[in-house]
Design a protein around this motif. Structure first.
Motif, PDB file in Angstrom:
ATOM      1  N   ARG A 187       2.695   4.041   6.247  1.00 43.97           N
ATOM      2  CA  ARG A 187       1.467   4.086   6.921  1.00 43.97           C
ATOM      3  C   ARG A 187       1.763   4.335   8.270  1.00 43.97           C
ATOM      4  O   ARG A 187       2.674   3.752   9.014  1.00 43.97           O
ATOM      5  CB  ARG A 187       0.660   2.984   6.827  1.00 43.97           C
ATOM      6  CG  ARG A 187       0.224   2.574   5.198  1.00 43.97           C
ATOM      7  CD  ARG A 187      -0.434   1.341   5.125  1.00 43.97           C
ATOM      8  NE  ARG A 187      -0.826   1.139   3.758  1.00 43.97           N
ATOM      9  CZ  ARG A 187      -1.712   0.090   3.493  1.00 43.97           C
ATOM     10  NH1 ARG A 187      -2.165  -0.782   4.152  1.00 43.97           N
ATOM     11  NH2 ARG A 187      -1.826  -0.181   2.126  1.00 43.97           N
ATOM     12  N   ARG A 196       0.350   3.990  12.122  1.00 43.30           N
ATOM     13  CA  ARG A 196      -0.869   3.535  12.901  1.00 43.30           C
ATOM     14  C   ARG A 196      -1.758   4.580  13.696  1.00 43.30           C
ATOM     15  O   ARG A 196      -0.934   5.447  14.442  1.00 43.30           O
ATOM     16  CB  ARG A 196      -0.367   2.531  13.758  1.00 43.30           C
ATOM     17  CG  ARG A 196       0.070   1.176  13.046  1.00 43.30           C
ATOM     18  CD  ARG A 196      -0.988   0.046  13.426  1.00 43.30           C
ATOM     19  NE  ARG A 196      -0.615  -1.079  12.572  1.00 43.30           N
ATOM     20  CZ  ARG A 196      -1.321  -1.727  11.757  1.00 43.30           C
ATOM     21  NH1 ARG A 196      -2.735  -1.196  11.703  1.00 43.30           N
ATOM     22  NH2 ARG A 196      -1.065  -3.015  11.054  1.00 43.30           N
ATOM     23  N   ALA A 218      -8.955   5.168  15.442  1.00 45.82           N
ATOM     24  CA  ALA A 218      -9.772   5.705  14.742  1.00 45.82           C
ATOM     25  C   ALA A 218     -10.481   6.724  15.312  1.00 45.82           C
ATOM     26  O   ALA A 218     -10.955   6.101  16.748  1.00 45.82           O
ATOM     27  CB  ALA A 218     -10.796   4.396  14.256  1.00 45.82           C
ATOM     28  N   LYS A 252     -12.140   6.219   5.275  1.00 41.49           N
ATOM     29  CA  LYS A 252     -12.604   7.538   5.519  1.00 41.49           C
ATOM     30  C   LYS A 252     -11.652   8.667   5.407  1.00 41.49           C
ATOM     31  O   LYS A 252     -10.641   8.608   5.594  1.00 41.49           O
ATOM     32  CB  LYS A 252     -12.815   7.409   7.229  1.00 41.49           C
ATOM     33  CG  LYS A 252     -13.890   6.263   7.940  1.00 41.49           C
ATOM     34  CD  LYS A 252     -13.773   6.432   9.268  1.00 41.49           C
ATOM     35  CE  LYS A 252     -14.887   5.253   9.884  1.00 41.49           C
ATOM     36  NZ  LYS A 252     -14.757   5.267  11.332  1.00 41.49           N
ATOM     37  N   TYR A 284     -11.065  12.432   6.471  1.00 42.81           N
ATOM     38  CA  TYR A 284     -11.435  13.511   7.466  1.00 42.81           C
ATOM     39  C   TYR A 284     -11.184  14.704   6.908  1.00 42.81           C
ATOM     40  O   TYR A 284     -10.526  15.132   5.902  1.00 42.81           O
ATOM     41  CB  TYR A 284     -10.397  13.131   8.726  1.00 42.81           C
ATOM     42  CG  TYR A 284     -10.646  11.919   9.377  1.00 42.81           C
ATOM     43  CD1 TYR A 284     -11.876  12.013  10.259  1.00 42.81           C
ATOM     44  CD2 TYR A 284     -10.200  10.819   9.009  1.00 42.81           C
ATOM     45  CE1 TYR A 284     -12.263  10.918  10.947  1.00 42.81           C
ATOM     46  CE2 TYR A 284     -10.811   9.453   9.717  1.00 42.81           C
ATOM     47  CZ  TYR A 284     -11.598   9.436  10.719  1.00 42.81           C
ATOM     48  OH  TYR A 284     -12.150   8.582  11.206  1.00 42.81           O
ATOM     49  N   ARG A 296      -6.989  13.552   5.444  1.00 41.58           N
ATOM     50  CA  ARG A 296      -6.247  12.419   5.670  1.00 41.58           C
ATOM     51  C   ARG A 296      -7.276  11.332   5.481  1.00 41.58           C
ATOM     52  O   ARG A 296      -8.433  11.365   5.669  1.00 41.58           O
ATOM     53  CB  ARG A 296      -5.629  12.169   6.992  1.00 41.58           C
ATOM     54  CG  ARG A 296      -4.463  13.432   7.279  1.00 41.58           C
ATOM     55  CD  ARG A 296      -3.781  13.258   8.609  1.00 41.58           C
ATOM     56  NE  ARG A 296      -3.013  12.159   8.286  1.00 41.58           N
ATOM     57  CZ  ARG A 296      -2.391  11.663   9.482  1.00 41.58           C
ATOM     58  NH1 ARG A 296      -2.401  12.466  10.670  1.00 41.58           N
ATOM     59  NH2 ARG A 296      -1.594  10.551   9.437  1.00 41.58           N
ATOM     60  N   TYR A 313      -8.124   7.308   6.237  1.00 44.35           N
ATOM     61  CA  TYR A 313      -7.979   6.354   7.188  1.00 44.35           C
ATOM     62  C   TYR A 313      -8.626   4.996   6.894  1.00 44.35           C
ATOM     63  O   TYR A 313      -9.955   4.940   6.358  1.00 44.35           O
ATOM     64  CB  TYR A 313      -8.707   6.894   8.538  1.00 44.35           C
ATOM     65  CG  TYR A 313      -8.434   5.935   9.659  1.00 44.35           C
ATOM     66  CD1 TYR A 313      -7.288   5.915  10.524  1.00 44.35           C
ATOM     67  CD2 TYR A 313      -9.460   5.027  10.129  1.00 44.35           C
ATOM     68  CE1 TYR A 313      -7.055   5.092  11.596  1.00 44.35           C
ATOM     69  CE2 TYR A 313      -9.441   4.005  11.304  1.00 44.35           C
ATOM     70  CZ  TYR A 313      -8.073   4.065  11.879  1.00 44.35           C
ATOM     71  OH  TYR A 313      -8.005   3.299  13.092  1.00 44.35           O
ATOM     72  N   ASP A 314      -7.496   4.050   6.834  1.00 47.40           N
ATOM     73  CA  ASP A 314      -8.254   2.583   6.310  1.00 47.40           C
ATOM     74  C   ASP A 314      -8.744   1.920   7.773  1.00 47.40           C
ATOM     75  O   ASP A 314      -7.843   1.784   8.735  1.00 47.40           O
ATOM     76  CB  ASP A 314      -6.983   1.924   5.755  1.00 47.40           C
ATOM     77  CG  ASP A 314      -7.230   0.666   5.098  1.00 47.40           C
ATOM     78  OD1 ASP A 314      -8.434   0.124   5.534  1.00 47.40           O
ATOM     79  OD2 ASP A 314      -6.435   0.271   4.492  1.00 47.40           O
ATOM     80  N   THR A 315     -10.044   1.799   7.555  1.00 46.60           N
ATOM     81  CA  THR A 315     -10.574   0.857   8.714  1.00 46.60           C
ATOM     82  C   THR A 315     -10.057  -0.530   8.861  1.00 46.60           C
ATOM     83  O   THR A 315     -10.252  -0.969   9.859  1.00 46.60           O
ATOM     84  CB  THR A 315     -12.162   1.108   8.710  1.00 46.60           C
ATOM     85  OG1 THR A 315     -12.662   0.480   7.421  1.00 46.60           O
ATOM     86  CG2 THR A 315     -12.693   2.639   8.826  1.00 46.60           C
ATOM     87  N   SER A 350      -6.349  -0.026  10.249  1.00 43.69           N
ATOM     88  CA  SER A 350      -6.527   0.951  11.150  1.00 43.69           C
ATOM     89  C   SER A 350      -5.002   1.651  11.104  1.00 43.69           C
ATOM     90  O   SER A 350      -4.174   2.084  11.973  1.00 43.69           O
ATOM     91  CB  SER A 350      -6.426   0.473  12.843  1.00 43.69           C
ATOM     92  OG  SER A 350      -7.532  -0.584  12.910  1.00 43.69           O
ATOM     93  N   TYR A 376      -3.529   5.362   8.599  1.00 43.81           N
ATOM     94  CA  TYR A 376      -3.848   6.520   7.883  1.00 43.81           C
ATOM     95  C   TYR A 376      -3.062   6.138   6.506  1.00 43.81           C
ATOM     96  O   TYR A 376      -1.990   5.492   6.528  1.00 43.81           O
ATOM     97  CB  TYR A 376      -3.098   7.752   8.105  1.00 43.81           C
ATOM     98  CG  TYR A 376      -4.000   8.295   9.314  1.00 43.81           C
ATOM     99  CD1 TYR A 376      -3.681   8.244  10.488  1.00 43.81           C
ATOM    100  CD2 TYR A 376      -5.319   8.888   8.760  1.00 43.81           C
ATOM    101  CE1 TYR A 376      -4.560   8.905  11.472  1.00 43.81           C
ATOM    102  CE2 TYR A 376      -6.158   9.657   9.792  1.00 43.81           C
ATOM    103  CZ  TYR A 376      -5.717   9.568  11.065  1.00 43.81           C
ATOM    104  OH  TYR A 376      -6.660  10.160  12.095  1.00 43.81           O
TER     105      TYR A 376
END
Length: 190
Positions: free
Chosen positions: A4, A6, A9, A27, A29, A33, A35-37, A40, A42
């Motif tokens: 992953r 970093r 966001a 999320k 995009y 890609r 994105y894990d909120t 933080s 990808y």
């Protein structure tokens, strides 16, 4: 598990994770890609697969619109699994499933498959419990199932026969009008 990376966001209005009470929010995009909120970072489809295997509650949302894309991502994982290894679905089975789309019985098939999968999962858990935790590898299960083939064939055969009989009974009740009395198109009216 994939590495992953970093990253901050990107600034947008997509919903954030709701903390401990809600599902983990990923999320998606336009550059495809994820994105894990929560972390933080990808993530890859392999990371999402690990979340599924770990029983984590998550949602995949479009970063701009907030549209729920969870099903699409799960289907993408299934597609990768089907093309990358030993497929679970045969070509005729996939053709049959496709034929049900848009048909009157689509919802019935959905419920039927969901219940059968739940039953199968419960049976698998019971076997694991009674087998002394053979291990979760497909190879261990294959060896176990080979030794239990006659018993399992009998069990699954009985289960399938019961399901078939219930479906036939439902059809007979529909033909007699007993299932939906007075409803047009479902048999005789009183």
């Amino acid at each position: 598990m994939a590495t992953r990376r970093r990253a901050a966001a990107p600034d947008d209005t997509a919903p954030q994770g709701s903390g401990a009470g809600g599902p983990r929010i990923l999320k998606k995009y336009p550059n495809r890609r994820l994105y894990d909120t929560q972390t933080s970072a990808y993530v890859t489809l392999q990371d999402v697969k690990a979340m599924v295997l770990g029983g984590e509650d998550f949602e995949v949302r479009d970063a701009k619109t907030g549209e729920d894309l969870t099903r699409a991502i799960l289907l993408q994982i299934i597609l990768e699994e089907e093309t990358g290894g030993v497929p679970m679905f045969s070509t005729p089975m996939l053709q049959q499933i496709i034929r049900f789309y848009g048909q009157a019985m689509q919802g019935v098939l959905q419920d039927y498959l969901a219940r059968n999968l739940q039953t199968f999962t419960e049976l698998q858990a019971r076997f694991a419990e009674h087998s002394g935790g053979l291990g979760a590898t497909p190879e261990a299960w294959a060896q176990f199932m080979q030794g239990q083939a006659p018993m399992m064939q009998g069990l699954m055969g009985n289960y399938i026969e019961q399901s078939k009989n219930l479906f036939v009974q439902m059809q007979e009740q529909m033909a007699k009008g007993a299932l939906f009395p007075g409803m047009p198109g479902f048999g005789k009216t009183k």
